[in-house]
Design a protein around this motif. Structure first.
Motif, PDB file in Angstrom:
ATOM      1  N   UNK A   1      32.523  48.761  57.017  1.00 34.43           N
ATOM      2  CA  UNK A   1      32.204  47.954  55.875  1.00 34.43           C
ATOM      3  C   UNK A   1      32.741  46.550  56.110  1.00 34.43           C
ATOM      4  N   UNK A   2      31.911  45.596  55.850  1.00 36.30           N
ATOM      5  CA  UNK A   2      32.279  44.208  56.017  1.00 36.30           C
ATOM      6  C   UNK A   2      33.067  43.743  54.794  1.00 36.30           C
ATOM      7  N   UNK A   3      34.270  43.231  55.016  1.00 37.78           N
ATOM      8  CA  UNK A   3      35.149  42.818  53.922  1.00 37.78           C
ATOM      9  C   UNK A   3      34.521  41.725  53.075  1.00 37.78           C
ATOM     10  N   UNK A   4      33.965  40.707  53.715  1.00 36.84           N
ATOM     11  CA  UNK A   4      33.384  39.580  52.986  1.00 36.84           C
ATOM     12  C   UNK A   4      32.235  40.027  52.091  1.00 36.84           C
ATOM     13  N   UNK A   5      31.329  40.833  52.640  1.00 39.61           N
ATOM     14  CA  UNK A   5      30.199  41.328  51.848  1.00 39.61           C
ATOM     15  C   UNK A   5      30.678  42.162  50.669  1.00 39.61           C
ATOM     16  N   UNK A   6      31.671  43.002  50.905  1.00 41.32           N
ATOM     17  CA  UNK A   6      32.190  43.847  49.830  1.00 41.32           C
ATOM     18  C   UNK A   6      32.802  42.994  48.720  1.00 41.32           C
ATOM     19  N   UNK A   7      33.630  42.020  49.081  1.00 42.99           N
ATOM     20  CA  UNK A   7      34.274  41.180  48.065  1.00 42.99           C
ATOM     21  C   UNK A   7      33.253  40.395  47.255  1.00 42.99           C
ATOM     22  N   UNK A   8      32.213  39.884  47.919  1.00 44.19           N
ATOM     23  CA  UNK A   8      31.172  39.146  47.200  1.00 44.19           C
ATOM     24  C   UNK A   8      30.413  40.087  46.264  1.00 44.19           C
ATOM     25  N   UNK A   9      30.129  41.301  46.726  1.00 40.33           N
ATOM     26  CA  UNK A   9      29.396  42.262  45.899  1.00 40.33           C
ATOM     27  C   UNK A   9      30.195  42.651  44.653  1.00 40.33           C
ATOM     28  N   UNK A  10      31.486  42.881  44.805  1.00 43.30           N
ATOM     29  CA  UNK A  10      32.304  43.355  43.689  1.00 43.30           C
ATOM     30  C   UNK A  10      32.795  42.214  42.800  1.00 43.30           C
ATOM     31  N   UNK A  11      33.187  41.098  43.400  1.00 44.04           N
ATOM     32  CA  UNK A  11      33.825  40.027  42.622  1.00 44.04           C
ATOM     33  C   UNK A  11      33.032  38.721  42.578  1.00 44.04           C
ATOM     34  N   UNK A  12      31.877  38.661  43.208  1.00 40.17           N
ATOM     35  CA  UNK A  12      31.109  37.423  43.286  1.00 40.17           C
ATOM     36  C   UNK A  12      30.750  36.837  41.933  1.00 40.17           C
ATOM     37  N   UNK A  13      30.500  37.678  40.948  1.00 39.85           N
ATOM     38  CA  UNK A  13      30.132  37.164  39.628  1.00 39.85           C
ATOM     39  C   UNK A  13      31.347  36.774  38.786  1.00 39.85           C
ATOM     40  N   UNK A  15      34.111  35.122  40.195  1.00 40.41           N
ATOM     41  CA  UNK A  15      34.829  34.033  40.867  1.00 40.41           C
ATOM     42  C   UNK A  15      33.837  32.922  41.199  1.00 40.41           C
ATOM     43  N   UNK A  16      34.261  31.680  41.011  1.00 34.49           N
ATOM     44  CA  UNK A  16      33.384  30.538  41.289  1.00 34.49           C
ATOM     45  C   UNK A  16      33.382  30.158  42.769  1.00 34.49           C
ATOM     46  N   UNK A  17      34.543  30.183  43.408  1.00 32.45           N
ATOM     47  CA  UNK A  17      34.653  29.762  44.803  1.00 32.45           C
ATOM     48  C   UNK A  17      34.647  30.991  45.717  1.00 32.45           C
ATOM     49  N   UNK A  18      33.478  31.310  46.258  1.00 28.63           N
ATOM     50  CA  UNK A  18      33.316  32.505  47.102  1.00 28.63           C
ATOM     51  C   UNK A  18      34.119  32.377  48.391  1.00 28.63           C
ATOM     52  N   UNK A  19      34.154  31.181  48.975  1.00 27.15           N
ATOM     53  CA  UNK A  19      34.912  30.996  50.218  1.00 27.15           C
ATOM     54  C   UNK A  19      36.397  31.256  50.003  1.00 27.15           C
ATOM     55  N   UNK A  20      36.928  30.799  48.892  1.00 27.91           N
ATOM     56  CA  UNK A  20      38.335  31.038  48.584  1.00 27.91           C
ATOM     57  C   UNK A  20      38.576  32.520  48.305  1.00 27.91           C
ATOM     58  N   UNK A  21      37.609  33.181  47.674  1.00 29.20           N
ATOM     59  CA  UNK A  21      37.713  34.624  47.447  1.00 29.20           C
ATOM     60  C   UNK A  21      37.839  35.358  48.773  1.00 29.20           C
ATOM     61  N   UNK A  22      37.028  34.979  49.732  1.00 29.95           N
ATOM     62  CA  UNK A  22      37.048  35.649  51.042  1.00 29.95           C
ATOM     63  C   UNK A  22      38.340  35.340  51.793  1.00 29.95           C
ATOM     64  N   UNK A  29      42.726  35.435  42.144  1.00 30.64           N
ATOM     65  CA  UNK A  29      41.939  35.025  40.990  1.00 30.64           C
ATOM     66  C   UNK A  29      42.099  35.939  39.780  1.00 30.64           C
ATOM     67  N   UNK A  30      42.330  37.215  40.024  1.00 34.18           N
ATOM     68  CA  UNK A  30      42.263  38.208  38.954  1.00 34.18           C
ATOM     69  C   UNK A  30      43.626  38.815  38.666  1.00 34.18           C
ATOM     70  N   UNK A  31      43.772  39.283  37.447  1.00 38.81           N
ATOM     71  CA  UNK A  31      45.013  39.954  37.062  1.00 38.81           C
ATOM     72  C   UNK A  31      45.048  41.356  37.665  1.00 38.81           C
ATOM     73  N   UNK A  32      46.211  41.948  37.639  1.00 31.15           N
ATOM     74  CA  UNK A  32      46.359  43.311  38.165  1.00 31.15           C
ATOM     75  C   UNK A  32      45.516  44.302  37.356  1.00 31.15           C
ATOM     76  N   UNK A  33      45.357  44.035  36.067  1.00 28.50           N
ATOM     77  CA  UNK A  33      44.526  44.907  35.226  1.00 28.50           C
ATOM     78  C   UNK A  33      43.062  44.849  35.674  1.00 28.50           C
TER      79      UNK A  33
END
Length: 162
Positions: A1-13, A15-22, A29-33
């Motif tokens: 599984x590609x980490x970048x693709x997974x993070x964009x699929x789950x958190x892309x909507x 987070x505004x900055x996808x590059x920073x997310x990756x 960006x997100x709380x522990x909850x």
């Protein structure tokens, strides 16, 4: 599984900055909850997929069970490893694959630990026995290729032979 693709699929909507997310991971960006909620959603999804596939492989019954039981066990461990990988990415673990597309040693150890936690100690010990058997075969092939003097135990062998 590609980490970048997974993070964009789950958190892309979310987070505004996808590059920073990756680069930094979702924990930046997100709380522990929110991370826990995403992990629980993945757990429910993977369990549903695995259970459905397990049910489907058991449908033939009878003599076909000889083939479907190993297939069911294989898919169970496949989904378990996929879930462990997804959860590690949710909580900020870096990509577990190196440039050659192989698991890093640290990733192998972490996945075994995750399996131990998910499956309980007795199942984990069985998995470790199987993995260690396969790793020992690889070690027997690779160790003779290494020069004995470059190992850490060579000096010990010299001093104990006196």
């Amino acid at each position: 599984m590609n980490r970048s693709e997974f993070l964009v699929k789950v958190f892309g909507d979310k987070v505004e900055d996808i590059n920073q997310l990756i680069e930094e991971g979702p924990q930046a960006f997100l709380s522990i909850e929110d991370l826990d909620r995403a992990a629980n959603n993945r757990i429910y999804s993977i369990v549903a997929q695995s259970s459905t596939l397990s049910f489907a492989t058991g449908l033939p019954g009878g003599l076909a069970m000889a083939a479907t039981i190993p297939a069911d066990i294989t898919q169970f461990y496949g989904y378990s490893l996929k879930l462990a990988q997804e959860i590690s990415y949710i909580y900020g673990y870096e990509d577990i694959w190196n440039q050659q597309g192989e698991l890093t040693e640290e990733a192998k150890e972490t996945l075994i630990l995750y399996l131990g936690i998910m499956l309980g100690v007795s199942t984990a010990s069985s998995a470790v026995r199987v993995l260690s058997g396969k790793l020992s075969v690889q070690a027997l092939k690779k160790i003779p290729q290494k020069a004995l003097t470059k190992t850490i135990y060579y000096p010990c062998l010299l001093y104990t032979s006196d």
